[in-house]
Design an enzyme around this catalytic site. Structure first.
Site, mmCIF file in Angstrom:
data_model
loop_
_atom_site.group_PDB
_atom_site.id
_atom_site.type_symbol
_atom_site.label_atom_id
_atom_site.label_comp_id
_atom_site.label_asym_id
_atom_site.label_seq_id
_atom_site.Cartn_x
_atom_site.Cartn_y
_atom_site.Cartn_z
ATOM 1 N N ALA A 77 0.817 -1.210 0.000
ATOM 2 C CA ALA A 77 0.000 0.000 0.000
ATOM 3 C C ALA A 77 0.852 1.262 0.000
ATOM 4 C CB ALA A 77 -0.947 0.005 1.204
ATOM 5 N N THR A 78 2.041 1.201 0.567
ATOM 6 C CA THR A 78 2.917 2.380 0.548
ATOM 7 C C THR A 78 3.220 2.771 -0.892
ATOM 8 O OG1 THR A 78 3.924 1.794 2.664
ATOM 9 C CG2 THR A 78 5.185 3.277 1.234
ATOM 10 N N ASN A 157 -5.745 3.049 10.402
ATOM 11 C CA ASN A 157 -4.919 1.962 10.914
ATOM 12 C C ASN A 157 -4.684 2.032 12.411
ATOM 13 O OD1 ASN A 157 -3.465 4.251 9.598
ATOM 14 N ND2 ASN A 157 -1.740 3.402 10.749
ATOM 15 N N GLN A 185 -6.497 -1.157 5.351
ATOM 16 C CA GLN A 185 -7.117 -1.781 6.530
ATOM 17 C C GLN A 185 -8.523 -2.281 6.236
ATOM 18 O OE1 GLN A 185 -5.885 -2.290 9.649
ATOM 19 N NE2 GLN A 185 -3.931 -1.231 9.371
ATOM 20 N N HIS A 207 -0.848 -7.999 3.334
ATOM 21 C CA HIS A 207 -0.409 -8.525 4.636
ATOM 22 C C HIS A 207 -1.292 -8.126 5.810
ATOM 23 C CE1 HIS A 207 1.756 -5.061 6.623
ATOM 24 N NE2 HIS A 207 1.802 -4.607 5.373
ATOM 25 N N THR A 261 9.692 -7.084 -13.081
ATOM 26 C CA THR A 261 9.149 -8.434 -13.212
ATOM 27 C C THR A 261 8.175 -8.722 -12.090
ATOM 28 O OG1 THR A 261 11.205 -9.150 -14.230
ATOM 29 C CG2 THR A 261 9.774 -10.879 -13.364
ATOM 30 N N CYS A 347 4.830 1.903 12.487
ATOM 31 C CA CYS A 347 5.928 2.737 12.013
ATOM 32 C C CYS A 347 6.427 3.674 13.093
ATOM 33 C CB CYS A 347 5.476 3.557 10.817
ATOM 34 S SG CYS A 347 4.303 2.685 9.791
HETATM 35 C C1 PLP Z 1 -0.337 -0.966 6.544
HETATM 36 C C2 PLP Z 1 -0.839 0.269 5.925
HETATM 37 C C3 PLP Z 1 -0.149 0.904 4.900
HETATM 38 C C4 PLP Z 1 1.187 0.418 4.399
HETATM 39 O O1 PLP Z 1 1.027 -0.754 3.675
HETATM 40 P P1 PLP Z 1 2.321 -1.596 3.216
HETATM 41 O O2 PLP Z 1 1.729 -2.623 2.339
HETATM 42 O O3 PLP Z 1 2.891 -2.151 4.477
HETATM 43 O O4 PLP Z 1 3.220 -0.676 2.516
HETATM 44 C C5 PLP Z 1 -0.694 2.030 4.335
HETATM 45 N N1 PLP Z 1 -1.868 2.509 4.762
HETATM 46 C C6 PLP Z 1 -2.570 1.938 5.751
HETATM 47 C C7 PLP Z 1 -3.871 2.513 6.174
HETATM 48 C C8 PLP Z 1 -2.065 0.801 6.367
HETATM 49 O O5 PLP Z 1 -2.759 0.239 7.359
#
Ligand code: PLP
Length: 409
Positions: A77-78, A157, A185, A207, A261, A347
């Site tokens: 998501a980042t 989150n 989330q 994840h 890839t 984080c």
């Molecule tokens: C965990 C999270 C992210 C980051 O996701 P990653 O896949 O770990 O980069 C971004 N936004 C929210 C709301 C999250 O809970």
């Protein structure tokens, strides 16, 4: 791993979740047998890998009512947030250089926005009410002729609050402004529908819903191929809407939006995790909600505690509580051996600065530090909750009593 005894009860499912066996089983053949490059379309090794990727893409698209061609795989998501926000900024800056987001967003939204400010964009960071919800009349007033993007998360989150993304989507669509939502989330916990909610861009990650780390996706509305300028004029392409500047250039995978890839085992695992979550979403959400409410009942034995975030408009698996008269780091360290939980987002877990989310609710620095986030998951049981609840109550009472003792001596 198997020999690990007495590991603490895991209550940090808003930070990450384990890969469940069914997901791992779906992934394994793609490491060893179906190892082809899904872009190698001259032989069956490539086709096998491509078939796995295609299946996952279709499952993920169906879960949010999108077209498979609208899913761009990313590392999580980042990266999806960065691609959405910076990609829109670069593509639409001729139309305007203003964006709107919310103070309680994840740092993967806030940091790209701050970066864009250094490049001459302006960003409105909307405040939230004491319940963590954005005020739609404030959003209304923040729109200007330069606004090209609104980014508001689906579920927070830290405090689990569900923002009114359907209403925000409608407001943006009415004004022809792009709407991005970080649904990391929310996926697998609440229903998401990019059509009904008028969402142009949506960030996802595997994840948080029992898939592997390091894989996610960006939904890009309009099959990511067409061209339509910001005032909605169609300038070619198939059902086009969103134009995005890629942030990784290279071999042109993912229709040029994300070169590199593809990693089929991760993608297949992501697809399987989404499939399982969709099968069980309703029942599991109900179970988690009951356990979460049971935990709150335990904690309610304590005076002077505050539930952070709206009491009902929240994720079923999240409880976030501030404890008055308690040093937060002391409480966490006393719980550490028995409970795995955090004071805020993963984080910021290592540094003592109070959470920007809890602060945005109007809480003091001290109270923001004295905050615990409970993230329940598939493996959480009723005995876990009872144990966690009584332990937290016991430790908070002890710390408060000690504070009273020292203040008297
Ligand atoms: C965990 C999270 C992210 C980051 O996701 P990653 O896949 O770990 O980069 C971004 N936004 C929210 C709301 C999250 O809970």
């Amino acid at each position: 791993m198997d020999s690990a005894i007495n590991r603490p009860i895991y209550l940090d499912c808003n930070a990450t979740t384990p890969v469940v066996p069914q997901v791992l089983a779906a992934m394994l053949p793609f490491f060893t047998d179906y190892f082809g490059n899904p872009s190698s379309l001259n032989h069956s090794y490539g086709w096998e890998a491509e078939a796995g990727v295609d299946r996952a893409r279709a499952t993920i698209a169906a879960a949010i009512n999108a077209d498979p061609a609208e899913i761009v795989f990313t590392s999580g998501a980042t990266e999806a947030n960065n691609l959405a926000i910076k990609g829109v900024a670069e593509s639409y800056m001729a139309a305007g250089k203003h964006m709107i987001t919310v103070q309680t967003e994840h740092s993967a939204v806030l940091a790209p926005c701050r970066y864009l400010e250094t490049l001459g964009f302006s960003v409105t960071y909307l405040p939230v009410g004491p319940d963590g919800l954005v005020d739609l009349s404030r959003l209304e007033r923040a729109f200007c002729s330069e606004t090209i993007l609104v980014s508001v998360m689906a579920a927070n989150n830290e405090i689990g609050v569900l923002q009114p993304i359907g209403e925000i989507g409608r407001m943006c669509r009415d004004r022809n402004i792009l709407f991005h939502t970080d649904a990391a989330q929310a996926l697998g916990k609440i229903p998401l529908d990019v059509q009904a909610m008028n969402i142009d861009l949506m960030s996802l990650t595997a994840h948080k819903l029992y898939g592997p780390k390091g894989i996610g996706a960006l939904y890009v509305g309009g099959r990511g191929v067409g061209r339509r300028n910001v005032d909605g004029r169609n300038v070619g392409g198939r059902n086009p809407r969103v134009q995005l500047s890629p942030q990784l250039h290279g071999g042109g995978q993912e229709r040029g939006l994300r070169s590199g890839t593809l990693f089929p085992p991760q993608i297949v695992g992501f697809g399987e995790a989404v499939r399982l979550a969709m099968d069980t979403q309703t029942i599991e959400s109900e179970r988690l909600r009951r356990l979460r409410d049971r935990l709150w009942t335990h904690l309610s034995a304590l005076p002077d505690i505050h539930l952070n975030g709206h009491p009902t408009k929240r994720l079923p698996n999240n409880l976030n509580v501030s404890f008055e008269g308690v040093e937060g780091s002391l409480l966490l360290s006393q719980l550490q051996s028995a409970l795995a939980l955090s004071s805020g987002s993963a984080c910021s877990g290592a540094n003592p600065t109070p959470s920007h989310v809890i602060k945005a609710l109007g809480r003091s620095d001290r109270l923001a530090r004295a905050t615990l986030r409970f993230g329940l998951g598939q493996r959480t049981t009723e005995p876990d909750i009872d144990q966690a609840g009584s332990l937290v109550v016991e430790k908070v009472r002890a710390i408060r009593n000690e504070a009273i003792f020292f203040s008297k001596s």
